[in-house]
Write a protein that holds these residues in place. Sequence first.
Motif, PDB file in Angstrom:
ATOM      1  N   PRO A 149       0.820  -1.156  -0.026  1.00  0.00           N
ATOM      2  CA  PRO A 149       0.215  -0.022   0.068  1.00  0.00           C
ATOM      3  C   PRO A 149       0.808   1.306  -0.130  1.00  0.00           C
ATOM      4  N   ASN A 150       0.162   2.319  -0.550  1.00  0.00           N
ATOM      5  CA  ASN A 150       0.927   3.694  -0.393  1.00  0.00           C
ATOM      6  C   ASN A 150       0.392   4.445   0.987  1.00  0.00           C
ATOM      7  N   ARG A 152      -1.663   6.673   1.284  1.00  0.00           N
ATOM      8  CA  ARG A 152      -2.968   7.019   1.546  1.00  0.00           C
ATOM      9  C   ARG A 152      -3.677   5.665   1.947  1.00  0.00           C
ATOM     10  N   SER A 153      -3.349   4.769   1.138  1.00  0.00           N
ATOM     11  CA  SER A 153      -3.970   3.370   1.263  1.00  0.00           C
ATOM     12  C   SER A 153      -3.612   2.341   2.341  1.00  0.00           C
ATOM     13  N   ARG A 154      -2.650   2.964   3.027  1.00  0.00           N
ATOM     14  CA  ARG A 154      -2.194   1.855   3.922  1.00  0.00           C
ATOM     15  C   ARG A 154      -2.968   1.669   5.128  1.00  0.00           C
ATOM     16  N   HIS A 155      -3.711   2.601   5.457  1.00  0.00           N
ATOM     17  CA  HIS A 155      -4.741   2.645   6.345  1.00  0.00           C
ATOM     18  C   HIS A 155      -5.875   1.727   6.218  1.00  0.00           C
ATOM     19  N   THR A 156      -6.208   1.199   5.146  1.00  0.00           N
ATOM     20  CA  THR A 156      -7.231   0.474   4.847  1.00  0.00           C
ATOM     21  C   THR A 156      -7.047  -1.010   4.347  1.00  0.00           C
ATOM     22  N   TYR A 157      -5.565  -1.146   3.770  1.00  0.00           N
ATOM     23  CA  TYR A 157      -5.043  -2.409   3.286  1.00  0.00           C
ATOM     24  C   TYR A 157      -4.368  -2.960   4.512  1.00  0.00           C
ATOM     25  N   TRP A 158      -4.926  -4.033   5.171  1.00  0.00           N
ATOM     26  CA  TRP A 158      -4.177  -4.669   6.230  1.00  0.00           C
ATOM     27  C   TRP A 158      -3.784  -5.970   5.902  1.00  0.00           C
ATOM     28  N   LYS A 159      -2.491  -6.119   6.444  1.00  0.00           N
ATOM     29  CA  LYS A 159      -1.851  -7.408   6.507  1.00  0.00           C
ATOM     30  C   LYS A 159      -2.554  -8.351   6.858  1.00  0.00           C
ATOM     31  N   GLU A 160      -3.154  -8.244   7.955  1.00  0.00           N
ATOM     32  CA  GLU A 160      -3.984  -9.269   9.069  1.00  0.00           C
ATOM     33  C   GLU A 160      -4.993  -9.806   7.971  1.00  0.00           C
ATOM     34  N   ASN A 161      -5.743  -9.095   6.674  1.00  0.00           N
ATOM     35  CA  ASN A 161      -6.502  -9.354   5.902  1.00  0.00           C
ATOM     36  C   ASN A 161      -5.942 -10.130   4.732  1.00  0.00           C
ATOM     37  N   TRP A 162      -4.752 -10.199   4.348  1.00  0.00           N
ATOM     38  CA  TRP A 162      -4.284 -10.899   3.363  1.00  0.00           C
ATOM     39  C   TRP A 162      -3.140 -12.008   3.590  1.00  0.00           C
ATOM     40  N   GLU A 163      -2.493 -12.122   4.424  1.00  0.00           N
ATOM     41  CA  GLU A 163      -1.424 -13.084   4.639  1.00  0.00           C
ATOM     42  C   GLU A 163      -1.948 -14.469   4.928  1.00  0.00           C
ATOM     43  N   PRO A 164      -2.965 -14.465   5.769  1.00  0.00           N
ATOM     44  CA  PRO A 164      -3.410 -15.790   6.125  1.00  0.00           C
ATOM     45  C   PRO A 164      -4.318 -16.599   4.533  1.00  0.00           C
TER      46      PRO A 164
END
Length: 278
Positions: A149-150, A152-164
Motif C-alpha cells: 500500500p501507499n 494513503r491506502s495503508r490505513h485500509t489495506y491490512w496485512k491481517e486480511n491478506w497474509e493468512p
Amino acid sequence: MNTLQIGDIQVTWLVGGNTHLDGGAMFGVVPKALWSRKYEHNEMNRIHLRTDPLLLQGEQNILIDTGIGNNKMDEKMKRNQGVTEESQVESSLKELGLTPEDIDIVVMTHLHFDHASGLTKWYDEKLVSSFPNAKIYVSEIEWNEMRRPNMRSRHTYWKENWEPVQQQVVTFEKEVYVTEAIRVIHTGGHSDGHAIVIVKHHDDIMLHMGDLLPTHAHQNPLWVMAYDDYPITSIHQKQHWLQWGMQNGAWFTFYHDAYVRAVKWDEYGNITHKVECV
C-alpha cells in the motif's frame, strides 16, 4: 435475511456488520442540502451503512465481499468508524444450513478493510482463513496494492486480511468468469483495482457495482465518494454501467445500503422494483 432470485441463483444478504460514516465523505462534493433528501443522517452528520456480504447459491456457494469481520479494530477505531455491530456471517450461514467450509468462491470487489476484514478470523490466538476451501478472486491491481500500500491506502489495506489467505487468491487483469453465470470486471475508480460483479442466469441480471454505487442514493453518476482514489474514473465507469444496467433491466444490489438491498431503475432513473432491508 433478505433474498433475491436471479434465475435459479438465490441471493441472500448475510449480517456483516455496520459503520456510521460522515455523510459529506460518503457523498463527496455533493451539498448536504441535496444528499440529505435521499439518505438519512443523525445529529453528527453520520449516515448508517451496512457491510453485508451477498451469498449466491446455485451450483456453488459464492460470497461477494466478506463484511467488517470480528476483533480487527480497537475501541478507538470502532468509535471513529461508527461501528455498533461486527460480523455475524458464520451465524447467518448456520441459519441457512451452511458452514464457512461450504463456501466455494469469494469474489472481492476490492480489499478495503470494511469489505475484506471478514476474509480472516482469530483462532487459537492467530489469524486463519475464514473460508478455507474457497478460491478468492480479486483483480491483480488490487491484490498488488493490498500487499504494497501507499501512504494513503495503508490505513485500509491490512496485512491481517491478506497474509493468512494468500495461497487461496486467484487474480485477474480485465475480467474473469468465476462461473458461467458470474462475471467479475475490473473498473478502477474507488480504488485502482476495484471491480464489479455481473450475475446473469436465464433472463435475470444482477449488477453489483461495489463502492461505485454504495447505496441507492448514489444513483447520480456525479455523486461519488470523497474516499474514491480516482473520482473521474468512478464517474465514467458508473455512468457506463448504470446505463447498461438500466437498458438491460438489471437488479442493482448494494453492500452498504442500510435501507434498500436492491432496485430496478427504468431508463429515466425511476424505481420500478425494490427490495427493502428487513
